[in-house]
Design an enzyme around this catalytic site. Structure first.
Site, PDB file in Angstrom:
ATOM      1  N   SER A 131     -36.362  10.528 -31.479  1.00 48.42           N
ATOM      2  CA  SER A 131     -37.604  10.341 -30.731  1.00 48.42           C
ATOM      3  C   SER A 131     -37.421   9.255 -29.659  1.00 48.42           C
ATOM      4  O   SER A 131     -36.534   9.360 -28.811  1.00 48.42           O
ATOM      5  CB  SER A 131     -38.730  10.013 -31.715  1.00 48.42           C
ATOM      6  OG  SER A 131     -39.991  10.099 -31.113  1.00 48.42           O
ATOM      7  N   ASP A 265     -42.601  21.081 -31.121  1.00 49.48           N
ATOM      8  CA  ASP A 265     -42.674  19.623 -31.146  1.00 49.48           C
ATOM      9  C   ASP A 265     -43.779  19.157 -30.212  1.00 49.48           C
ATOM     10  O   ASP A 265     -43.671  19.293 -28.986  1.00 49.48           O
ATOM     11  CB  ASP A 265     -41.317  19.050 -30.721  1.00 49.48           C
ATOM     12  CG  ASP A 265     -41.224  17.542 -30.919  1.00 49.48           C
ATOM     13  OD1 ASP A 265     -42.274  16.902 -31.080  1.00 49.48           O
ATOM     14  OD2 ASP A 265     -40.091  17.023 -30.908  1.00 49.48           O
ATOM     15  N   HIS A 294     -40.746  17.309 -35.975  1.00 43.57           N
ATOM     16  CA  HIS A 294     -40.337  16.123 -35.217  1.00 43.57           C
ATOM     17  C   HIS A 294     -39.949  14.996 -36.177  1.00 43.57           C
ATOM     18  O   HIS A 294     -38.903  14.354 -36.010  1.00 43.57           O
ATOM     19  CB  HIS A 294     -41.478  15.674 -34.294  1.00 43.57           C
ATOM     20  CG  HIS A 294     -41.134  14.506 -33.426  1.00 43.57           C
ATOM     21  ND1 HIS A 294     -40.527  14.628 -32.196  1.00 43.57           N
ATOM     22  CD2 HIS A 294     -41.308  13.169 -33.618  1.00 43.57           C
ATOM     23  CE1 HIS A 294     -40.340  13.434 -31.665  1.00 43.57           C
ATOM     24  NE2 HIS A 294     -40.807  12.526 -32.506  1.00 43.57           N
TER      25      HIS A 294
END
Length: 318
Positions: A131, A265, A294
């Site tokens: 991320s 996502d 995610h």
């Protein structure tokens, strides 16, 4: 400091240190200190919240799959942990304010400072970003081109237009303008007994059928109050500051990068995958075909580690 045993030779160790004046949690599989015998280090740069305990199963699988030869470490974001009672959240408040260490720029400098102090310059790095950790890695490579990066794996990368994503549109007002409203409820939650907080976390995760039980304790740590507040502050800066993709850094390091995008996502729409694939057709840019979320650490950390191992096997043999 805390040490704990896991399966086989894969021993984990957790330490709390000060880095750039802020408390930092380091999770290690393998040696606690590096020397000339350790040619390669796997280093996990987490998402937000940047609590390293979320990545324990993922890291253990990586460490075991390479025959326990390569150390696998994770460094938390500054202030994204619940420190022991003997440590404050900050060591030097003046330094924290001056460097904005809890903001996105400060977190990037925090990771570079950790490498300078704890990792020999000649150590080859396999950087594993998740991320916002992917954004941090790209900026680290830009700021210090001399880093010995063997490979950088970008898992579910939030490296552009975060506020325009479905999740970003929902959370940007809250993180940028109303996060202070959450501080009182967080403070009250932090006062609850550990057993009750653990029960609440398990209830919140009850719909995840294959929940990795190792993520419960780090989630309880997140309810410490200061940890969650620091995560929200960083999140607000992400919404404002993660705008255009850094194509120049990607171009300069394309052969070292592996991107893995989610198929559903809400932090990184599939269109972002198609955009980067169009701009860098020769890059190693992949789209998930396995339905991973995610927040893969919640239930598929071992599976994602298995993929990463396949991607890296040739590089590590050479």
């Amino acid at each position: 400091m805390e040490s704990a045993g896991t399966e086989g030779n894969s021993l984990s160790r957790t330490d709390f240190i000060y880095c750039c004046g802020a408390v930092t949690e380091v999770l290690r599989f393998g040696p606690a200190h590096l020397n000339h015998e350790h040619k390669v280090l796997f280093l996990v740069i987490p998402g937000n919240p940047g609590i390293v305990g979320f990545y324990k199963t993922f890291m253990q699988a990586l460490h075991a799959s390479f025959g326990f030869r390569h150390p696998v470490w994770a460094v938390s974001h500054a202030g994204h942990c619940d420190p022991p009672v003997s440590m404050d959240m900050v060591e030097d408040a003046s330094f924290i304010e001056e460097g904005d260490i809890f903001g996105i720029n400060g977190q990037i400098e925090h990771k570079l400072a950790f490498l300078r102090k704890h990792v020999p310059k000649e150590t080859r790095l396999v950087l594993l970003g998740h991320s916002i950790g992917c954004y941090i890695i790209l900026d680290m490579m830009k700021r210090n081109p001399e880093l010995q990066v063997l490979k950088a794996v970008m898992l579910f990368p939030t490296i552009e237009r975060m506020a325009q994503t479905p999740q970003g549109r929902i959370l940007t007002p809250a993180l940028c303008h109303m996060r202070y409203l959450a501080y009182l409820p967080l403070f009250l939650l932090s006062l609850l007994p550990e057993r009750l907080k653990t029960a609440l976390v398990k209830l919140a995760f009850s719909r995840i059928q294959s929940l990795d039980s190792t993520v419960v304790a780090p989630t309880v740590d997140l309810l410490s109050g200061d940890c969650a507040a620091n995560a929200m502050y960083m999140g607000g800066q992400e919404m404002k500051g993660v705008l255009e993709r850094d194509n120049l850094t990607i171009k300069n390091n394309l052969k070292k990068l592996v991107f893995y995008y989610g198929a559903a996502d809400h932090w990184c729409p599939v269109q972002y995958y198609h955009d980067i694939k169009k701009d860098f057709p020769s890059g190693d840019i992949r789209l998930c075909r396995n339905g991973f979320r995610h927040a893969f650490v919640l239930d598929t950390g071992k599976d994602v580690a298995g993929m990463v191992i396949e991607w890296l096997s040739n590089d590590l043999r050479s």
